[in-house]
Design a protein around this motif. Structure first.
Motif, PDB file in Angstrom:
ATOM      1  N   LEU A 159       0.815  -1.218   0.000  1.00 24.44           N
ATOM      2  CA  LEU A 159       0.000   0.000   0.000  1.00 24.44           C
ATOM      3  C   LEU A 159       0.844   1.261   0.000  1.00 24.44           C
ATOM      4  O   LEU A 159       0.507   2.259  -0.614  1.00 24.44           O
ATOM      5  N   ARG A 160       1.952   1.222   0.740  1.00 24.94           N
ATOM      6  CA  ARG A 160       2.856   2.378   0.831  1.00 24.94           C
ATOM      7  C   ARG A 160       4.090   1.914   1.584  1.00 24.94           C
ATOM      8  O   ARG A 160       4.198   0.724   1.933  1.00 24.94           O
ATOM      9  N   VAL A 161       5.030   2.840   1.819  1.00 28.85           N
ATOM     10  CA  VAL A 161       6.137   2.508   2.710  1.00 28.85           C
ATOM     11  C   VAL A 161       6.042   3.417   3.930  1.00 28.85           C
ATOM     12  O   VAL A 161       5.514   4.524   3.845  1.00 28.85           O
ATOM     13  N   GLU A 162       6.512   2.918   5.060  1.00 29.11           N
ATOM     14  CA  GLU A 162       6.509   3.744   6.265  1.00 29.11           C
ATOM     15  C   GLU A 162       7.785   3.428   7.027  1.00 29.11           C
ATOM     16  O   GLU A 162       8.070   2.249   7.281  1.00 29.11           O
ATOM     17  N   LEU A 163       8.530   4.476   7.367  1.00 32.24           N
ATOM     18  CA  LEU A 163       9.804   4.304   8.069  1.00 32.24           C
ATOM     19  C   LEU A 163      10.652   3.228   7.380  1.00 32.24           C
ATOM     20  O   LEU A 163      11.111   2.283   8.009  1.00 32.24           O
ATOM     21  N   HIS A 164      10.765   3.356   6.063  1.00 33.21           N
ATOM     22  CA  HIS A 164      11.600   2.491   5.220  1.00 33.21           C
ATOM     23  C   HIS A 164      11.031   1.090   5.003  1.00 33.21           C
ATOM     24  O   HIS A 164      11.643   0.295   4.319  1.00 33.21           O
ATOM     25  N   LYS A 165       9.891   0.773   5.613  1.00 28.63           N
ATOM     26  CA  LYS A 165       9.374  -0.595   5.460  1.00 28.63           C
ATOM     27  C   LYS A 165       8.109  -0.592   4.620  1.00 28.63           C
ATOM     28  O   LYS A 165       7.267   0.307   4.777  1.00 28.63           O
ATOM     29  N   PRO A 166       7.952  -1.616   3.756  1.00 25.33           N
ATOM     30  CA  PRO A 166       6.697  -1.684   3.006  1.00 25.33           C
ATOM     31  C   PRO A 166       5.527  -1.982   3.935  1.00 25.33           C
ATOM     32  O   PRO A 166       5.683  -2.764   4.877  1.00 25.33           O
TER      33      PRO A 166
END
Ligand code: SAM
Length: 344
Positions: free
Chosen positions: A326-333
């Protein structure tokens, strides 16, 4: 300086032929990041960045820089709060920076300090529930959603598309097109939790009528400015759907059910607002356990089985389902599910 550091320093030798030397990439990185001494340098992180394609590496560098800026900001806020512990503006800023860095225990402490000083901040209760795991409400409160998105509306598009590689609207509309095939036009569509209307331009070509609805007035203002909707309404999804019967052929909810834990009520309401054989397309964040989970970032995640069982009980068949990023957050998918349900 360690041998490892010395070996990796950019060369200062003049270019052959005495021409003006272009700065090496390492020098540019050091100068842009304000790195002055070798002990400031995380060589492994830089090696990883240099292995990335340039556009991605720039984004990563920017994130690294922002992380360091947050760390500096936290120290400055903590120092100044020692002088004036009741400064709500600074406490809120501190909570925001700590949350960005996922320093959960410290965030909880700051939330409690804010609530003690300002008991009217009902929106904070949701983040406190999420961070402590104490209570799992059936969905995020209206106060929380409104405060969160009214505060985020100005930056929403740029943060989601530039930094978070957000793709839910594209994923949802592609899934709808897969299911509809040649019938992919003439829909009477409602965009549930439309936000700033990022899905609008993708839904417009499918829709002879397109409505959007959202709790946050500021997000709806942005959707209005973007244009493309025939009607935009500020309302809670359930309250609005309860007033609509057999009204739509397509309902979508992109990245909205991360603010809902229980899905039964909203699925029933959407079912009744759709015409028979109408489609309901949405994303959820994935919970690899059972049922639903309120994560420490305040967002809910859902198990595939839970979504399917709730859908079946509400009178839907699954027309399409896929596991997606869905997106990345803090470098994690951030992984999730995209579903297209059909009203029976
Ligand atoms: C992450 S944003 C996604 C916005 C948009 N769908 C998109 O993909 O860009 C979630 C949106 O859902 C809205 N929202 C969350 N819970 C809601 C509810 N119960 N009723 C109405 N809107 C809600 C929020 O205000 C926010 O605008």
């Amino acid at each position: 300086m360690s041998r490892r550091s010395r070996d990796r320093r950019p060369s200062a030798r003049p270019a052959a032929g005495g021409e003006a030397r272009r700065p090496a990439l390492g020098e540019m990185i050091m100068s842009r990041m304000g790195i002055k001494t070798a002990s400031d340098v995380d060589f492994d992180a830089i090696d990883k960045l240099l292995a990335e394609p340039p556009a991605k590496a720039n984004v990563q560098l920017q994130r690294l820089k922002e992380r360091e800026a947050s760390e500096r900001q936290i120290v400055a806020l903590q120092n100044s709060l020692r002088e004036k512990p009741d400064d709500l503006v600074k406490l809120n800023a501190l909570a925001y920076e700590l949350r960005k860095l996922e320093r959960t225990a410290e965030v909880v402490d700051v939330y409690r300090r804010i609530l003690a000083l300002d008991p009217g901040r009902v929106d904070l209760q949701h983040m406190l529930d999420a961070a402590t795991g104490g209570r799992t409400p059936s969905r995020a409160s209206d106060d929380y959603v409104r405060a969160e998105f009214d505060g985020f509306a100005d930056k929403f598009d740029s943060v989601l598309t530039n930094w978070l590689e957000y793709r839910a609207p594209e994923i949802v509309v592609a899934a709808v097109r897969r299911v509809l095939g040649d019938e992919a036009a003439n829909q009477v569509t409602i965009d549930l939790g439309c936000g700033t209307g990022l899905a609008g331009p993708l839904l417009r070509p499918l829709s002879r009528r397109l409505e959007g609805i959202d709790l946050s007035p500021k997000m709806v203002e942005k959707a209005e400015a973007r244009g493309g909707y025939d009607a935009l309404v500020v309302s809670e999804i359930g309250k609005y759907l309860a007033t609509r019967r057999n009204a739509y052929t397509l309902a979508v909810a992109c990245d909205v059910f991360c603010y809902f834990g229980e899905l039964a009520e909203v699925f029933h309401q959407t079912h009744d607002a759709l015409k028979p054989r109408g489609l309901f397309a949405f994303t959820v964040e994935r919970n690899s356990g059972d049922g639903f989970l309120l994560q420490s970032n305040g967002r809910y995640a859902h198990a595939d089985r839970f979504v399917r069982e709730t859908a079946a009980a509400a009178g839907f068949d699954v027309a399409d389902a896929a596991e997606v990023q869905l997106r990345v957050e803090l470098h994690k998918p951030v992984m999730g599910g995209c579903y297209v349900l059909r009203r029976r």
